[in-house]
Design an enzyme around this catalytic site. Sequence first.
Site, PDB file in Angstrom:
ATOM      1  N   ALA A 161     -59.972 158.172  38.671  1.00  0.00           N
ATOM      2  CA  ALA A 161     -61.208 157.689  39.291  1.00  0.00           C
ATOM      3  C   ALA A 161     -62.440 158.143  38.522  1.00  0.00           C
ATOM      4  CB  ALA A 161     -61.284 158.155  40.742  1.00  0.00           C
TER       5      ALA A 161
ATOM      6  N   LEU B 217     -55.663 155.810  45.023  1.00  0.00           N
ATOM      7  CA  LEU B 217     -54.671 156.604  45.755  1.00  0.00           C
ATOM      8  C   LEU B 217     -53.276 156.431  45.160  1.00  0.00           C
ATOM      9  CD1 LEU B 217     -55.877 155.803  49.381  1.00  0.00           C
ATOM     10  CD2 LEU B 217     -56.176 157.950  48.126  1.00  0.00           C
TER      11      LEU B 217
ATOM     12  N   LYS C 109     -53.088 149.670  39.859  1.00  0.00           N
ATOM     13  CA  LYS C 109     -51.861 148.909  39.983  1.00  0.00           C
ATOM     14  C   LYS C 109     -50.682 149.858  40.165  1.00  0.00           C
ATOM     15  CE  LYS C 109     -51.184 148.831  35.162  1.00  0.00           C
ATOM     16  NZ  LYS C 109     -51.001 148.503  33.929  1.00  0.00           N
TER      17      LYS C 109
ATOM     18  N   ALA D  27     -58.693 161.199  42.586  1.00  0.00           N
ATOM     19  CA  ALA D  27     -57.748 161.243  41.467  1.00  0.00           C
ATOM     20  C   ALA D  27     -58.493 161.298  40.136  1.00  0.00           C
ATOM     21  CB  ALA D  27     -56.851 160.006  41.505  1.00  0.00           C
TER      22      ALA D  27
END
Length: 118
Positions: free
Chosen positions: A28, A92, A115, A25
């Site tokens: 990241a 994720l 989160k 993602a």
Amino acid sequence: MFRKPHRIMTTMSQKQLRWGILGAANIAQKNWDGLRNSGNNRVIAVASRNRERARKFIDSCQISAPAPAAEAMDSYEALLGRSDIDAVYIPLPTGLRKEWVIKAAQAGKHVLCEKPCG
């Protein structure tokens, strides 16, 4: 049953935490930069839905924050099974996080996730 966490690799007098990233993602990439800039963390491997996506993510991260080469993997399970990874970062989608946070903990890894956790 939880496994005992792996021993953290040491370099000189400083401990180095070895990371795996589950997913490629965009968020990241910011954490790749943070890990790289910390001085005591190293990304060992990145797993994605396919190896090519993981490789592209690593290449993109290397442009902005060069670091020792990380391995591209096409399996989250294989990444969690590696003995050379102490901790995993899980960026994720929300619907997948809970499953992989639990699997990472069961594999004896330290876990950092976006989160909400689940």
